[in-house]
Design a protein around this motif. Structure first.
Motif, PDB file in Angstrom:
ATOM      1  N   PRO A   1      45.988  48.960  38.764  1.00 21.93           N
ATOM      2  CA  PRO A   1      45.027  49.474  39.952  1.00 21.93           C
ATOM      3  C   PRO A   1      45.494  50.867  40.697  1.00 21.93           C
ATOM      4  O   PRO A   1      46.494  50.687  41.367  1.00 21.93           O
ATOM      5  N   PRO A   2      44.704  51.907  40.524  1.00 18.37           N
ATOM      6  CA  PRO A   2      45.162  53.210  41.095  1.00 18.37           C
ATOM      7  C   PRO A   2      45.246  52.955  42.590  1.00 18.37           C
ATOM      8  O   PRO A   2      45.916  53.502  43.424  1.00 18.37           O
ATOM      9  N   CYS A   3      44.400  52.200  43.188  1.00 17.67           N
ATOM     10  CA  CYS A   3      44.285  51.762  44.768  1.00 17.67           C
ATOM     11  C   CYS A   3      45.753  51.546  45.323  1.00 17.67           C
ATOM     12  O   CYS A   3      46.114  52.159  46.430  1.00 17.67           O
TER      13      CYS A   3
ATOM     14  N   LYS B   1      37.617  44.337  50.617  1.00 15.76           N
ATOM     15  CA  LYS B   1      37.253  44.404  49.172  1.00 15.76           C
ATOM     16  C   LYS B   1      37.143  42.764  48.889  1.00 15.76           C
ATOM     17  O   LYS B   1      37.667  42.216  49.239  1.00 15.76           O
TER      18      LYS B   1
ATOM     19  N   ALA C   1      34.905  50.319  45.026  1.00 21.97           N
ATOM     20  CA  ALA C   1      34.801  49.075  45.398  1.00 21.97           C
ATOM     21  C   ALA C   1      35.391  48.614  46.917  1.00 21.97           C
ATOM     22  O   ALA C   1      35.339  47.411  47.386  1.00 21.97           O
ATOM     23  N   ARG C   2      36.102  49.587  47.422  1.00 23.26           N
ATOM     24  CA  ARG C   2      36.627  49.372  48.821  1.00 23.26           C
ATOM     25  C   ARG C   2      35.643  49.687  49.775  1.00 23.26           C
ATOM     26  O   ARG C   2      35.054  50.723  49.704  1.00 23.26           O
TER      27      ARG C   2
ATOM     28  N   CYS D   1      40.275  54.746  44.274  1.00 27.26           N
ATOM     29  CA  CYS D   1      39.217  53.638  43.410  1.00 27.26           C
ATOM     30  C   CYS D   1      38.156  54.046  42.477  1.00 27.26           C
ATOM     31  O   CYS D   1      37.297  54.795  43.191  1.00 27.26           O
ATOM     32  N   PRO D   2      38.152  54.115  41.179  1.00 25.81           N
ATOM     33  CA  PRO D   2      36.954  54.825  40.536  1.00 25.81           C
ATOM     34  C   PRO D   2      35.710  53.820  40.553  1.00 25.81           C
ATOM     35  O   PRO D   2      34.732  54.375  40.057  1.00 25.81           O
ATOM     36  N   TYR D   3      35.819  52.850  41.345  1.00 19.00           N
ATOM     37  CA  TYR D   3      34.605  51.801  41.249  1.00 19.00           C
ATOM     38  C   TYR D   3      33.965  51.688  42.485  1.00 19.00           C
ATOM     39  O   TYR D   3      32.941  51.052  42.513  1.00 19.00           O
TER      40      TYR D   3
ATOM     41  N   CYS E   1      34.927  44.599  43.085  1.00 19.13           N
ATOM     42  CA  CYS E   1      36.362  45.029  42.467  1.00 19.13           C
ATOM     43  C   CYS E   1      36.648  44.587  41.168  1.00 19.13           C
ATOM     44  O   CYS E   1      36.276  43.523  40.968  1.00 19.13           O
ATOM     45  N   GLN E   2      37.205  45.471  40.437  1.00 19.83           N
ATOM     46  CA  GLN E   2      37.503  45.066  38.927  1.00 19.83           C
ATOM     47  C   GLN E   2      38.761  44.462  38.837  1.00 19.83           C
ATOM     48  O   GLN E   2      39.267  44.198  37.616  1.00 19.83           O
ATOM     49  N   GLN E   3      39.630  44.044  39.970  1.00 19.45           N
ATOM     50  CA  GLN E   3      40.865  43.758  39.867  1.00 19.45           C
ATOM     51  C   GLN E   3      41.664  44.229  38.558  1.00 19.45           C
ATOM     52  O   GLN E   3      41.954  43.531  37.789  1.00 19.45           O
ATOM     53  N   CYS E   4      41.924  45.673  38.700  1.00 20.35           N
ATOM     54  CA  CYS E   4      42.463  46.210  37.776  1.00 20.35           C
ATOM     55  C   CYS E   4      43.826  45.719  37.455  1.00 20.35           C
ATOM     56  O   CYS E   4      44.478  45.691  38.356  1.00 20.35           O
TER      57      CYS E   4
ATOM     58  N   VAL F   1      44.105  41.549  43.453  1.00 18.71           N
ATOM     59  CA  VAL F   1      44.399  42.836  44.350  1.00 18.71           C
ATOM     60  C   VAL F   1      44.228  42.492  45.719  1.00 18.71           C
ATOM     61  O   VAL F   1      42.934  42.219  45.872  1.00 18.71           O
TER      62      VAL F   1
HETATM   63  S1  SF4 Z   1      39.834  48.624  44.471  1.00 14.05           S
HETATM   64 FE1  SF4 Z   1      39.119  49.719  42.717  1.00 14.05          FE
HETATM   65  S2  SF4 Z   1      41.048  50.497  41.754  1.00 14.05           S
HETATM   66 FE2  SF4 Z   1      41.658  48.572  43.204  1.00 14.05          FE
HETATM   67  S3  SF4 Z   1      41.648  47.011  41.866  1.00 14.05           S
HETATM   68 FE3  SF4 Z   1      39.642  47.025  42.712  1.00 14.05          FE
HETATM   69  S4  SF4 Z   1      38.288  48.270  41.120  1.00 14.05           S
HETATM   70 FE4  SF4 Z   1      40.718  48.555  40.532  1.00 14.05          FE
END
Ligand code: SF4
Ligand code: SF4
Length: 290
Positions: free
Chosen positions: A151-153, A225, A191-192, A187-189, A145-148, A170
């Protein structure tokens, strides 16, 4: 680098729309999310969790309700030139965060790439199995998880079961997650992770030091995540993956502290974030120290 966002299929859209309707009913009529629960009631809920988990696993389980500290915004940096692809971080994360052993759930994925092609997600190999690492001609890019910052999620969650805390982490309220997986589509990564089966961990392997928004047990049918090891970092410790990395590729700290190592890296190294063009503003930075 692959810069194409995952397309949202018509089926995913329809599922998320139906989940949004269900979420509206839940939030309007249901009990409170942990996010909204008054402090005293939250303490009581956390004590109930401690009792339940201690009895279930036969050991003294503590569940922290530590909140974000003022003046703290957590950030992470990973030195791609040092990572040797050993995956110790993956398994330290599994143990620390009570991830299912059967089926296996991994919050960290280490992607093997070819030096000749540079960072290229389309041709990355997540399932490399050589005798020894690192392999000649390869380099490694761990992803979690990039902890945007944006965050779109969290925006698509129909029940408000996932949100960003003030220290940038997040989180997910497992009691409110309805398992619609809209966040996973957003999530574009990648990560979930969804628990298709009830997570299974032997009692002897359970980490009894838990946080109510992090590594406490998850039921079947919810998403989970990386949380930067919320149970550790809010107690002033490093995430488990940072501690275990044998080559010191992983760095962590407070982005608001001008004297922190993470600030030094951001200010003095050439850093990059994944899929920068999506404006998710990850607080997970990659850099080459050498
Ligand atoms: S789950 Fe995905 S979109 Fe949400 S904060 Fe982590 S990397 Fe970003
Ligand atoms: S533990 Fe360190 S060197 Fe090993 S794969 Fe993870 S980041 Fe890379």
């Amino acid at each position: 680098m692959d810069t194409t966002p995952e397309p949202v299929s018509r089926r995913t859209f329809a599922t998320c729309a139906a989940a949004a309707a269900a979420g509206f009913v839940l939030t309007a009529c249901g009990p409170k999310r942990l996010y909204d629960v008054p402090r005293e009631r939250l303490r009581q809920l956390v004590r109930d969790m401690e009792r339940e988990y201690s009895s279930k696993y036969g050991k003294d389980v503590t569940v922290s309700d530590a909140g974000p500290q003022p003046g703290v915004l957590f950030g992470y940096a990973l030195d791609i030139s040092r990572c040797i692809g050993c995956r110790r971080c993956v398994y330290a994360c599994v143990e620390e965060n009570n991830q299912s052993r059967d089926p296996q759930v991994h919050w960290i994925r280490v992607l093997q790439m070819d030096k000749a092609h540079g960072v290229d997600f389309a041709h990355a190999d997540e399932y490399y199995e050589p005798e020894l690492v690192p392999e000649d001609g390869k380099f490694y890019v761990p992803v979690q998880c990039q902890q945007c910052e944006d965050p779109p999620c969290t925006k698509v969650c129909p029940t408000g079961a996932t949100w960003k805390e003030k220290d940038g982490i997040v989180v997910i309220d497992y009691d409110w997650c309805i398992g619609c997986r809209c966040c996973m589509a957003a999530c574009p990564y990648g990560a979930r992770h969804f628990n298709w089966k009830a997570p299974s961990i032997a009692s002897k392997d359970v980490n009894p030091s838990m946080h109510y928004l992090g590594n406490r047990p998850r039921p079947k049918g919810v998403v989970e995540k990386c949380t930067f090891c919320i149970q550790r970092v809010r107690a002033g410790r490093y995430p488990a993956c940072v501690e275990v990395c044998p080559v010191g590729a992983r760095k962590f700290g407070n982005l608001l502290d001008p004297d922190s190592e993470i600030r030094y890296i951001i200010e003095h190294k050439r850093v990059m974030v994944l899929k920068e063009e999506l404006n998710t503003m990850p607080k997970f930075f990659y850099f080459y120290a050498t």
